[in-house]
Enzyme design. Structure first.
Site, PDB file in Angstrom:
ATOM      1  N   GLY A 178     -21.311 -50.163  -5.399  1.00  8.69           N
ATOM      2  CA  GLY A 178     -22.134 -49.461  -6.380  1.00  8.69           C
ATOM      3  C   GLY A 178     -21.386 -48.428  -7.192  1.00  8.69           C
ATOM      4  N   LYS A 191     -34.758 -32.870 -19.592  1.00  9.76           N
ATOM      5  CA  LYS A 191     -33.856 -33.808 -20.261  1.00  9.76           C
ATOM      6  C   LYS A 191     -34.039 -33.714 -21.773  1.00  9.76           C
ATOM      7  CE  LYS A 191     -33.263 -37.126 -16.512  1.00  9.76           C
ATOM      8  NZ  LYS A 191     -31.814 -36.848 -16.436  1.00  9.76           N
ATOM      9  N   GLU A 197     -30.330 -30.685 -19.628  1.00  5.31           N
ATOM     10  CA  GLU A 197     -29.470 -31.815 -19.970  1.00  5.31           C
ATOM     11  C   GLU A 197     -29.735 -32.241 -21.402  1.00  5.31           C
ATOM     12  OE1 GLU A 197     -29.069 -35.051 -17.014  1.00  5.31           O
ATOM     13  OE2 GLU A 197     -30.638 -33.986 -15.925  1.00  5.31           O
ATOM     14  N   LYS A 230     -21.146 -27.770  -5.510  1.00  4.01           N
ATOM     15  CA  LYS A 230     -20.576 -27.171  -6.714  1.00  4.01           C
ATOM     16  C   LYS A 230     -19.994 -25.796  -6.408  1.00  4.01           C
ATOM     17  CE  LYS A 230     -23.512 -29.709  -9.950  1.00  4.01           C
ATOM     18  NZ  LYS A 230     -22.413 -30.513 -10.491  1.00  4.01           N
ATOM     19  N   ARG A 241     -23.673 -56.419  -0.098  1.00 11.08           N
ATOM     20  CA  ARG A 241     -24.062 -57.831  -0.063  1.00 11.08           C
ATOM     21  C   ARG A 241     -23.010 -58.753  -0.691  1.00 11.08           C
ATOM     22  NH1 ARG A 241     -29.376 -59.056   1.272  1.00 11.08           N
ATOM     23  NH2 ARG A 241     -29.071 -61.084   0.306  1.00 11.08           N
ATOM     24  N   ALA A 249     -19.998 -45.046  -5.323  1.00 14.26           N
ATOM     25  CA  ALA A 249     -18.731 -45.227  -4.624  1.00 14.26           C
ATOM     26  C   ALA A 249     -17.571 -45.264  -5.615  1.00 14.26           C
ATOM     27  CB  ALA A 249     -18.760 -46.508  -3.798  1.00 14.26           C
ATOM     28  N   LYS A 301     -26.436 -28.698 -22.634  1.00 10.49           N
ATOM     29  CA  LYS A 301     -26.213 -29.059 -21.230  1.00 10.49           C
ATOM     30  C   LYS A 301     -25.741 -27.803 -20.526  1.00 10.49           C
ATOM     31  CE  LYS A 301     -23.271 -31.860 -18.170  1.00 10.49           C
ATOM     32  NZ  LYS A 301     -24.354 -32.269 -17.273  1.00 10.49           N
ATOM     33  N   HIS A 341     -32.481 -29.607  -5.948  1.00  8.75           N
ATOM     34  CA  HIS A 341     -31.463 -28.734  -6.526  1.00  8.75           C
ATOM     35  C   HIS A 341     -31.990 -27.329  -6.836  1.00  8.75           C
ATOM     36  CE1 HIS A 341     -29.456 -32.478  -6.702  1.00  8.75           C
ATOM     37  NE2 HIS A 341     -29.864 -32.858  -7.893  1.00  8.75           N
ATOM     38  N   ASP A 395     -27.141 -32.764  -1.019  1.00  9.89           N
ATOM     39  CA  ASP A 395     -27.591 -32.252  -2.305  1.00  9.89           C
ATOM     40  C   ASP A 395     -26.309 -31.865  -3.021  1.00  9.89           C
ATOM     41  OD1 ASP A 395     -28.366 -30.687  -4.475  1.00  9.89           O
ATOM     42  OD2 ASP A 395     -30.158 -29.947  -3.460  1.00  9.89           O
ATOM     43  N   HIS A 396     -25.864 -32.679  -3.986  1.00  6.62           N
ATOM     44  CA  HIS A 396     -24.531 -32.460  -4.547  1.00  6.62           C
ATOM     45  C   HIS A 396     -24.402 -31.125  -5.267  1.00  6.62           C
ATOM     46  CE1 HIS A 396     -26.487 -34.390  -8.088  1.00  6.62           C
ATOM     47  NE2 HIS A 396     -25.733 -33.554  -8.764  1.00  6.62           N
ATOM     48  N   VAL A 432     -28.322 -55.784   5.225  1.00  8.77           N
ATOM     49  CA  VAL A 432     -28.776 -54.624   5.994  1.00  8.77           C
ATOM     50  C   VAL A 432     -29.940 -54.941   6.931  1.00  8.77           C
ATOM     51  CG1 VAL A 432     -27.968 -52.946   4.299  1.00  8.77           C
ATOM     52  CG2 VAL A 432     -30.298 -53.841   4.123  1.00  8.77           C
TER      53      VAL A 432
END
Length: 495
Positions: free
Chosen positions: A18, A344, A220, A186, A49, A21, A349, A244, A181-182, A90
């Site tokens: 994906g 959005k 954004e 940060k 898959r 990755a 941004k 977030h 939670d990316h 899976v």
């Protein structure tokens, strides 16, 4: 200090074919390798898959590193030998048995002491299924550590989140679950704690005695792009506020922990979330504003409205903008509004936090026709990274008047090239076993409980005025009124 034996591990990436990755995980793992954080005793197994071979995955990893524009060294060929691939269904018991055999093989090949990280970079509906099979087929190892890394969304409301958590907890303990939670990876989000707890000029002022309001903006310029199908079932409230935004609120509002450990920091964040004043259905419109963008211009380019985006219902009631006034009912923050907004197709941004301090009780420089600018602390999270402090200085003329003076520290102008991406930092923390920057189940549950009240009220009452803001603006006018009724306004980047 973490031993090399503890950081030697096998990383299994479910969904290795994906986009996540390719764009984030492979470059992050390579950066950790080149910095010596992984050493030679590690392996990465891609699972998906598609009928790829080990060599196909290695070629894809090499391509992703080149596209990421990070510096690739002479060690690339050696790095790629650590990557293996398995085609996996899976829902197939046999697939997990084959995966078990491959893990055992690579652990022997690279002398890995049974430490296993399972990264679920795929659709959330498979999280519980995968966790169950990992346990039943013996892939969770008792001789080393086991860690499960999960991408958001963690459920779509509190009941679904509870169901998913119960399924995962059948196979993994809470201290083995790393919910990503990316935003918590940060640099400047992590710096909130440092700014507060390492500086005597801030922490003594960090309360309702000196702060008039707190503003969090995450805007954004992009629309929903190719995510229309997903986003139309989610919306800005679930996509941004539940995770977030509320995580930033918790970091700003938490009490000082007794020590900088995972459990103590999480405990204080949970207390802050518990103190959020619940908003009942008939109060939602007083405290929250929702919006949906219509056609407009972003950076002088005409763009369509949300309802004209691909895979979006032409009569969609999904919000692409949320603004809210949050109140925290505890001794430190009673009476201080925390204003949030995210959306959005906005004019800029930017993710930033503005702390507005109260005015002096008697300001000698205040005149009826000369309003003194409030002191501000601005934490820039993205795209800029840094801190600004707005003070009052003397005007360079003969009048006894003041002018705002902005002091900037731009983090990205000094060492941006050496600043790890959010995913690199989070992977590094997970390998070390540091869960501080991952969300505990109690944080997830409290966030969903708060957000569900708002969402339920909105679901029962269709927003007949949609779309209510032009693409390229800063959201609907009602979000300005939310602050104006308290005597405040949103601070823009140029103020």
């Amino acid at each position: 200090m973490t031993s090399k034996n503890q950081t030697s591990c096998t990383i299994v990436i479910f969904g290795a074919t994906g986009d996540l990755a390719k764009r984030k995980l492979f470059p992050s793992i390579y950066n950790l390798y080149t910095k010596g954080e992984l050493g030679e005793h590690f392996a990465v197994i891609g699972a998906a898959r598609r009928e790829w071979s080990h060599e196909t995955l290695r070629e894809k990893v090499e391509d992703s590193l080149k596209e990421s524009k990070i510096q690739v060294n002479d060690d690339l060929d050696d790095f790629l030998t650590h990557f293996h691939y398995i085609s996996l269904n899976v829902t197939s018991k046999e697939s997990y048995q084959n995966l078990h055999s491959l893990i055992t093989e690579v652990e022997g090949k690279f002398s890995i002491p049974g430490n296993r990280m399972f990264y679920l970079a795929m659709a959330p509906q498979f999280f519980g299924t995968i966790a169950s099979y990992l346990k039943s087929e013996g892939l969770t190892n008792e001789t080393g550590w086991n860690r499960l890394m999960i991408e958001k969304p963690f459920g779509h409301d509190l009941p679904s989140a509870k169901k998913l958590n119960n399924e995962i907890r059948e196979a993994f303990r809470e201290d083995e679950i790393y919910r990503i939670d990316h935003y918590l990876g940060k640099e400047m989000v992590q710096n909130i704690e440092v700014i507060r707890f390492a500086n005597a000029i801030f922490e003594p002022l960090w309360s309702n005695r000196y702060i008039s309001n707190v503003q969090i903006t995450s805007s954004e310029t992009l629309g929903v792009e190719e995510r229309g199908g997903y986003y139309d079932k989610s919306g800005a409230l679930r996509d941004m506020v539940q995770n977030h935004i509320l995580q930033m609120v918790a970091l700003l509002a938490m009490e000082p922990p007794i020590r900088l450990s995972t459990d103590e920091i999480r405990s204080e964040k949970i207390k802050a979330l518990r103190a959020l004043r619940p908003i009942s259905g008939d109060q939602i419109d007083q405290y929250f504003v929702r919006g949906q963008y219509g056609p407009g211009a972003v950076k002088n380019q005409e763009v369509p409205g949300y309802r004209s985006e691909p895979n979006v219902d032409a009569e969609s009631n999904t919000e692409t903008f949320v603004a809210g006034k949050l109140l925290i009912d505890n001794f430190r923050w009673a009476g201080v509004p925390f204003y949030i907004r995210t959306g959005k197709r906005m004019a800029e941004k930017s993710t930033k936090i503005v702390i507005q301090f109260k005015d002096m009780p008697m300001n000698l420089y205040y005149k009826s026709n000369d309003e003194v600018h409030p002191n501000l602390l601005i934490i820039h999270i993205q795209p800029e990274e840094g801190i600004s402090i707005v003070l009052n200085g003397e005007k360079l003329d003969y009048s006894p008047q003041t002018t705002p003076v902005k002091l900037d520290y731009a983090h990205n102008s000094t060492d941006k090239l050496n600043t790890p991406e959010a995913y690199e930092k989070l992977l590094h923390d997970a390998i070390k076993g540091d869960a501080t920057n991952f969300t505990h189940w109690d944080e997830v549950a409290l966030s969903w409980k708060y957000v569900d009240e708002i969402d339920n009220a909105w679901q029962q009452k269709k927003a007949t005025q949609f779309p209510n803001y032009e693409a390229g603006s800063m959201g609907p006018k009602e979000s300005d009124h939310l602050l104006a009724q308290d005597g405040f306004h949103w601070w823009s980047l140029d103020e």
